[in-house]
Design a protein around this motif. Structure first.
Motif, PDB file in Angstrom:
ATOM      1  N   ASN A 541       0.845  -1.190   0.000  1.00 24.62           N
ATOM      2  CA  ASN A 541       0.000   0.000   0.000  1.00 24.62           C
ATOM      3  C   ASN A 541       0.883   1.244   0.000  1.00 24.62           C
ATOM      4  OD1 ASN A 541      -2.495  -1.607   0.494  1.00 24.62           O
ATOM      5  ND2 ASN A 541      -1.494  -1.994   2.467  1.00 24.62           N
ATOM      6  N   GLN A 542       0.400   2.292  -0.636  1.00 24.91           N
ATOM      7  CA  GLN A 542       1.238   3.485  -0.753  1.00 24.91           C
ATOM      8  C   GLN A 542       0.386   4.738  -0.836  1.00 24.91           C
ATOM      9  OE1 GLN A 542       3.655   4.311  -4.442  1.00 24.91           O
ATOM     10  NE2 GLN A 542       5.370   4.009  -3.031  1.00 24.91           N
ATOM     11  N   ILE A 543       0.850   5.786  -0.132  1.00 26.25           N
ATOM     12  CA  ILE A 543       0.295   7.132  -0.279  1.00 26.25           C
ATOM     13  C   ILE A 543       1.381   7.981  -0.921  1.00 26.25           C
ATOM     14  CG2 ILE A 543      -0.668   9.135   0.897  1.00 26.25           C
ATOM     15  CD1 ILE A 543      -1.544   7.293   3.141  1.00 26.25           C
ATOM     16  N   LEU A 544       1.082   8.593  -2.048  1.00 26.01           N
ATOM     17  CA  LEU A 544       2.069   9.281  -2.863  1.00 26.01           C
ATOM     18  C   LEU A 544       1.631  10.720  -3.096  1.00 26.01           C
ATOM     19  CD1 LEU A 544       4.546   9.217  -4.819  1.00 26.01           C
ATOM     20  CD2 LEU A 544       2.954   8.408  -6.581  1.00 26.01           C
ATOM     21  N   SER A 545       2.588  11.648  -3.016  1.00 26.49           N
ATOM     22  CA  SER A 545       2.309  13.059  -3.297  1.00 26.49           C
ATOM     23  C   SER A 545       3.181  13.509  -4.463  1.00 26.49           C
ATOM     24  CB  SER A 545       2.598  13.922  -2.063  1.00 26.49           C
ATOM     25  OG  SER A 545       2.465  15.298  -2.364  1.00 26.49           O
ATOM     26  N   SER A 546       2.566  14.115  -5.459  1.00 26.44           N
ATOM     27  CA  SER A 546       3.319  14.594  -6.619  1.00 26.44           C
ATOM     28  C   SER A 546       2.497  15.619  -7.382  1.00 26.44           C
ATOM     29  CB  SER A 546       3.681  13.426  -7.548  1.00 26.44           C
ATOM     30  OG  SER A 546       4.274  13.905  -8.736  1.00 26.44           O
ATOM     31  N   GLY A 547       3.175  16.640  -7.893  1.00 24.94           N
ATOM     32  CA  GLY A 547       2.496  17.639  -8.709  1.00 24.94           C
ATOM     33  C   GLY A 547       2.056  17.099 -10.049  1.00 24.94           C
ATOM     34  N   GLN A 548       2.536  15.917 -10.442  1.00 23.60           N
ATOM     35  CA  GLN A 548       2.149  15.306 -11.710  1.00 23.60           C
ATOM     36  C   GLN A 548       0.801  14.595 -11.605  1.00 23.60           C
ATOM     37  OE1 GLN A 548       4.124  15.806 -14.379  1.00 23.60           O
ATOM     38  NE2 GLN A 548       5.433  17.012 -12.992  1.00 23.60           N
ATOM     39  N   TRP A 553      -1.964  14.057  -5.101  1.00 21.04           N
ATOM     40  CA  TRP A 553      -1.696  12.895  -4.251  1.00 21.04           C
ATOM     41  C   TRP A 553      -2.519  11.723  -4.769  1.00 21.04           C
ATOM     42  CZ3 TRP A 553      -5.722  10.496  -1.684  1.00 21.04           C
ATOM     43  CH2 TRP A 553      -6.911  11.221  -1.587  1.00 21.04           C
ATOM     44  N   ALA A 554      -2.104  10.526  -4.367  1.00 21.27           N
ATOM     45  CA  ALA A 554      -2.821   9.319  -4.782  1.00 21.27           C
ATOM     46  C   ALA A 554      -2.552   8.207  -3.781  1.00 21.27           C
ATOM     47  CB  ALA A 554      -2.394   8.876  -6.177  1.00 21.27           C
ATOM     48  N   ILE A 555      -3.516   7.317  -3.673  1.00 16.73           N
ATOM     49  CA  ILE A 555      -3.380   6.122  -2.833  1.00 16.73           C
ATOM     50  C   ILE A 555      -3.403   4.914  -3.751  1.00 16.73           C
ATOM     51  CG2 ILE A 555      -4.417   4.728  -1.005  1.00 16.73           C
ATOM     52  CD1 ILE A 555      -5.650   7.254   0.114  1.00 16.73           C
ATOM     53  N   GLY A 556      -2.431   4.014  -3.556  1.00 20.49           N
ATOM     54  CA  GLY A 556      -2.363   2.819  -4.371  1.00 20.49           C
ATOM     55  C   GLY A 556      -2.222   1.560  -3.546  1.00 20.49           C
ATOM     56  N   THR A 557      -2.574   0.445  -4.152  1.00 18.97           N
ATOM     57  CA  THR A 557      -2.429  -0.841  -3.482  1.00 18.97           C
ATOM     58  C   THR A 557      -2.266  -1.933  -4.527  1.00 18.97           C
ATOM     59  OG1 THR A 557      -3.375  -2.320  -1.805  1.00 18.97           O
ATOM     60  CG2 THR A 557      -4.900  -1.380  -3.410  1.00 18.97           C
ATOM     61  N   GLY A 558      -1.672  -3.035  -4.119  1.00 16.23           N
ATOM     62  CA  GLY A 558      -1.494  -4.157  -5.030  1.00 16.23           C
ATOM     63  C   GLY A 558      -0.510  -5.159  -4.474  1.00 16.23           C
ATOM     64  N   PRO A 559      -0.373  -6.301  -5.139  1.00 20.25           N
ATOM     65  CA  PRO A 559       0.505  -7.362  -4.631  1.00 20.25           C
ATOM     66  C   PRO A 559       1.972  -7.140  -5.012  1.00 20.25           C
ATOM     67  CG  PRO A 559      -0.597  -8.100  -6.608  1.00 20.25           C
ATOM     68  CD  PRO A 559      -1.136  -6.723  -6.330  1.00 20.25           C
ATOM     69  N   LEU A 560       2.853  -7.633  -4.167  1.00 14.10           N
ATOM     70  CA  LEU A 560       4.279  -7.690  -4.441  1.00 14.10           C
ATOM     71  C   LEU A 560       4.765  -9.071  -4.024  1.00 14.10           C
ATOM     72  CD1 LEU A 560       6.995  -6.226  -5.201  1.00 14.10           C
ATOM     73  CD2 LEU A 560       7.258  -5.838  -2.740  1.00 14.10           C
ATOM     74  N   ALA A 561       5.345  -9.808  -4.953  1.00 14.94           N
ATOM     75  CA  ALA A 561       5.850 -11.152  -4.663  1.00 14.94           C
ATOM     76  C   ALA A 561       7.344 -11.185  -4.917  1.00 14.94           C
ATOM     77  CB  ALA A 561       5.144 -12.185  -5.543  1.00 14.94           C
ATOM     78  N   GLY A 562       8.043 -12.011  -4.132  1.00 19.15           N
ATOM     79  CA  GLY A 562       9.489 -12.051  -4.294  1.00 19.15           C
ATOM     80  C   GLY A 562      10.097 -13.371  -3.873  1.00 19.15           C
ATOM     81  N   LEU A 563      11.339 -13.563  -4.285  1.00 15.25           N
ATOM     82  CA  LEU A 563      12.138 -14.736  -3.924  1.00 15.25           C
ATOM     83  C   LEU A 563      13.513 -14.269  -3.471  1.00 15.25           C
ATOM     84  CD1 LEU A 563      11.428 -17.205  -6.883  1.00 15.25           C
ATOM     85  CD2 LEU A 563      10.574 -17.412  -4.539  1.00 15.25           C
ATOM     86  N   LEU A 564      14.002 -14.860  -2.394  1.00 18.51           N
ATOM     87  CA  LEU A 564      15.368 -14.663  -1.928  1.00 18.51           C
ATOM     88  C   LEU A 564      16.062 -16.011  -2.002  1.00 18.51           C
ATOM     89  CD1 LEU A 564      15.199 -12.408   1.268  1.00 18.51           C
ATOM     90  CD2 LEU A 564      16.505 -11.932  -0.799  1.00 18.51           C
ATOM     91  N   ALA A 577       8.388  -8.963  -8.204  1.00 17.89           N
ATOM     92  CA  ALA A 577       7.443  -8.474  -9.211  1.00 17.89           C
ATOM     93  C   ALA A 577       6.209  -7.973  -8.482  1.00 17.89           C
ATOM     94  CB  ALA A 577       7.070  -9.587 -10.194  1.00 17.89           C
ATOM     95  N   GLY A 578       5.691  -6.848  -8.946  1.00 18.49           N
ATOM     96  CA  GLY A 578       4.521  -6.298  -8.278  1.00 18.49           C
ATOM     97  C   GLY A 578       3.718  -5.389  -9.186  1.00 18.49           C
ATOM     98  N   ARG A 579       2.509  -5.115  -8.768  1.00 18.03           N
ATOM     99  CA  ARG A 579       1.629  -4.215  -9.511  1.00 18.03           C
ATOM    100  C   ARG A 579       0.781  -3.442  -8.509  1.00 18.03           C
ATOM    101  NH1 ARG A 579      -0.092  -3.633 -14.771  1.00 18.03           N
ATOM    102  NH2 ARG A 579      -2.186  -2.750 -15.080  1.00 18.03           N
ATOM    103  N   GLN A 580       0.627  -2.143  -8.785  1.00 14.51           N
ATOM    104  CA  GLN A 580      -0.192  -1.292  -7.927  1.00 14.51           C
ATOM    105  C   GLN A 580      -1.167  -0.487  -8.769  1.00 14.51           C
ATOM    106  OE1 GLN A 580       3.106   0.738  -5.816  1.00 14.51           O
ATOM    107  NE2 GLN A 580       2.141   0.056  -3.935  1.00 14.51           N
ATOM    108  N   TRP A 581      -2.381  -0.381  -8.255  1.00  8.10           N
ATOM    109  CA  TRP A 581      -3.426   0.421  -8.876  1.00  8.10           C
ATOM    110  C   TRP A 581      -3.713   1.620  -7.969  1.00  8.10           C
ATOM    111  CZ3 TRP A 581      -3.467  -4.887  -8.514  1.00  8.10           C
ATOM    112  CH2 TRP A 581      -3.459  -5.590  -9.716  1.00  8.10           C
ATOM    113  N   TYR A 582      -3.737   2.817  -8.560  1.00 11.79           N
ATOM    114  CA  TYR A 582      -3.934   4.056  -7.798  1.00 11.79           C
ATOM    115  C   TYR A 582      -5.288   4.665  -8.145  1.00 11.79           C
ATOM    116  CZ  TYR A 582       1.090   3.933  -6.816  1.00 11.79           C
ATOM    117  OH  TYR A 582       2.347   3.565  -6.393  1.00 11.79           O
ATOM    118  N   ILE A 583      -5.796   5.466  -7.241  1.00 14.02           N
ATOM    119  CA  ILE A 583      -7.088   6.133  -7.465  1.00 14.02           C
ATOM    120  C   ILE A 583      -6.852   7.535  -8.016  1.00 14.02           C
ATOM    121  CG2 ILE A 583      -8.323   4.807  -5.707  1.00 14.02           C
ATOM    122  CD1 ILE A 583      -7.937   7.214  -3.813  1.00 14.02           C
TER     123      ILE A 583
END
Length: 635
Positions: A541-548, A553-564, A577-583
């Motif tokens: 999950n992410q809250i992002l602020s940007s003039g673009q 501002w925007a709130i996004g969420t999505g899955p992130l999967a990984g291997l170590l 690998a991950g994907r986020q969708w923002y409003i």
């Protein structure tokens, strides 16, 4: 005649008192003059007693103590000479029979002891003042020596993310069997936050007061080993009984004093080192840590500071470490049966009486205790299950389950600071990449001496320079924490992550933006060939602020999967690998990355990375790639 005798006696007493006061004044004046002539105020030992440190820029001395009651001179916090003369004067104050513990001799016993030693003050020159509370405390502790204790990092507690250090005061006649009864000296933040974000913010800005406390060692072991499942390392020091008593005197002095607690320097470890410096003048181990004092680094500093300072090292495995060891001795079906007993679904007698059944019973016993200490099982239920299991276990013979393997010692791990330089391509252009991480470990770093699956980065800074362009900020993360805690048959911990700061999220053509990100997750571990593989998934999950952005501002969420994956003993590969969708304008962000690290030596790594990012917006969409090959150096 009677009245005349009374008047004569009173007059004689007044004369004697005046003469005594004059003698004390003469003695004090002489001692102050000697202290000036011998320049005692410039002695590093006096600076240690007053907690003086130079300002980083000006070099002017100032005390770390943030409490006026710690000083006797109005400008004592910055004037060592004035504080020494004022302290001598206060030590000569008349006795206080009604409030003995308030006398300056009782308030500042370490300074008193040092001044008496350096100025050779005889008992007749400075009549002693009884200090009932101090004397009772020291008698209860019965000091003979000191052990430095290092509970390893515990990423699921904001106050323990770096690990911790404290001192155990070993008693006269203490044995391995009675050391749990010894007392500890512990310095910690008096914190009120339970989440990592708030604790880090206040700890980074000095908003918590530091507090020195003393408690029995068994209580600290229960807290660290049983409740928090932290391994504990004990480093016995060769301090003498006299040095230990001086350490206790100084601990008494600063126990009632406020110090602002700072994460990186004025923290638990730094104050413990300053206690050691007071105990043995000239040790100066705290001077190794001018800018930061990470607990594991201070352990390294103590071990390396003086040959022979550490005389013995003992490992105390946590309840979780012992459970993990015992789990390796059980086959999957045996493990399932032991868990059924711990859950109360199967009677202990159903396991039988073989050697394997005994190991299952002991595993079930420790699993119930582990859950009870962690608060995952009601106390009454835990006690009832333990009674049933232990009753059955008492009818069976003892067996050897083997000792828990001792892991590499904390001081054998990499240094906590890291600098990196790399070259490659960014968004089609040749590029250079710089990074600086003051503290202290991430998932790709060598794990020796660190908690497996824990990433704790503070002050992480990165910048890039594309061909024909200037340097631009890639990220600045005051806090970046990831806990990858593998789930097992007997425990299912929650993985989680949190970070905040500035990060270039929208591509190389945009500036780094303020953001807060994190979320829950889960992880699993498998043995693959000669190495181990950890797979994990997070809800990012992410809250992002940007003039673009449309609303800035925007709130996004999505899955992130990984291997170590460990590739041998010196290399590690991370895939994500991950994907986020923002409003915001239907903004989508996809990312895939691969990072490889191989060790070149104790302080150096060769690293390679590839990252593909795709940004999708109705107004503009596109993808970019980042490829890098570089070098990292620990410091």
């Amino acid at each position: 005649p009677i009245r005349m005798k009374t008047l004569l006696a009173l007059g004689t007493a007044l004369c004697l008192a005046a003469a005594s006061a004059q003698a004390r004044a003469d003695t004090l004046s002489d001692l102050q003059a000697r202290a000036r002539s011998e320049r005692l105020a410039d002695d590093p030992a006096w600076s240690d007693l007053l907690q003086y440190e130079p300002y980083p820029v000006t070099g002017q001395l100032r005390s770390l103590a943030d409490d006026k009651g710690f000083f006797n001179a109005p400008d004592g916090a910055r004037n060592p000479a004035a504080e020494l003369e004022a302290t001598l004067a206060r030590l000569f104050e008349p006795a206080r029979p009604d409030a003995p513990d308030d006398h300056p001799q009782c308030r500042f016993p370490a300074r008193l002891h040092w001044l008496k030693t350096r100025l050779a003050i005889a008992p007749a020159q400075l009549p002693g003042q009884p200090c009932p509370r101090l004397e009772a405390w020291a008698k209860e502790i019965n000091p003979a020596g000191v052990t430095l204790v290092f509970p390893s990092a515990y990423v699921n507690s904001p106050a323990s993310m770096f690990g911790h250090t404290l001192l155990r005061i070993d008693a006269v006649g203490q044995t391995d069997q009675t050391r749990l009864l010894a007392y500890t000296i512990n310095y910690a933040a008096k914190a009120d936050a339970t989440d990592g974000f708030s604790f880090a913010l206040k700890g980074l800005t000095g908003l918590y007061p530091g507090m020195l406390s003393s408690s029995p060692y068994y209580a600290k072991v229960r807290e660290y080993s049983d409740m928090e499942s932290r391994d504990v390392w004990e480093y016995r020091l060769n301090l003498s009984a006299d040095e230990t008593r001086q350490l206790l005197r100084h601990a008494w002095e600063i126990g009632a004093t406020r110090f602002d607690y700072w994460f990186f320097d004025e923290n638990c470890s730094y104050m413990i080192l300053r206690l050691l410096d007071v105990a043995r003048p000239g040790l100066r181990v705290a001077k190794q840590f001018y800018w930061t004092a990470i607990p594991v680094d201070t352990v390294k500093g103590v071990v390396a500071s003086r040959p022979g300072l550490v005389t013995d090292v003992t490992f105390r495995p946590s309840a979780g470490t012992e459970l993990a060891h015992r789990a390796t001795r059980l086959a999957p079906e045996q493990m399932a049966a032991a868990i059924a007993v711990a859950d109360g679904h199967t009677a202990p007698e159903a396991l039988g009486d073989s050697a394997a059944a005994i190991e299952q019973l002991e595993f079930a016993d420790r699993l119930v205790s582990f859950r009870g200490h962690a608060g995952k099982l009601e106390q009454d239920d835990a006690l009832a299950r333990l009674k049933t299991i232990q009753t059955r276990r008492s009818t069976l013979p003892a067996i050897d389950t083997g000792a828990v393997p001792v892991p590499p010692r904390p001081e054998s791990g990499h240094a906590s600071g890291r600098f990196g330089l790399a070259a490659g391509h960014l968004a089609g252009d040749s590029a250079l990449f710089l990074e600086l991480r003051p503290a202290y470990h991430d998932l790709l770093d060598p794990e020796t001496g660190y908690a497996r699956g824990a990433q704790i980065r503070f002050g992480d800074l990165a910048a890039s320079q594309r061909e024909g362009q200037g340097w631009r900020l890639e990220r600045f993360l005051p806090v970046d924490i990831v806990s990858v805690a593998p789930r097992r048959a007997w425990t299912q911990p929650l993985s989680w992550k949190v970070r905040f700061g500035w990060e270039r999220v929208l591509g190389a053509g945009h500036a780094a933006s303020p953001m807060v990100a994190g979320g829950p997750g889960a992880a699993w571990e498998l043995n693959v060939g000669q190495g181990r593989l950890i797979g994990y998934v997070f809800l990012e999950n992410q809250i992002l602020s940007s003039g673009q952005l449309e609303k800035n501002w925007a709130i996004g969420t999505g899955p992130l999967a990984g291997l170590l994956m460990d590739a041998g003993s010196h290399s590690r590969l991370q895939l994500e690998a991950g994907r986020q969708w923002y409003i915001d304008k239907r903004l989508d962000r996809s990312v895939m990355r691969a990072n490889f690290r191989t060790r070149l030596g104790p302080r150096d790594n060769l690293v390679a990375g590839y990252e593909w990012t795709q940004i999708e917006q109705p107004s503009a969409s596109g993808d970019e790639r980042r490829i890098s090959l570089g070098w990292q150096h620990y410091f």
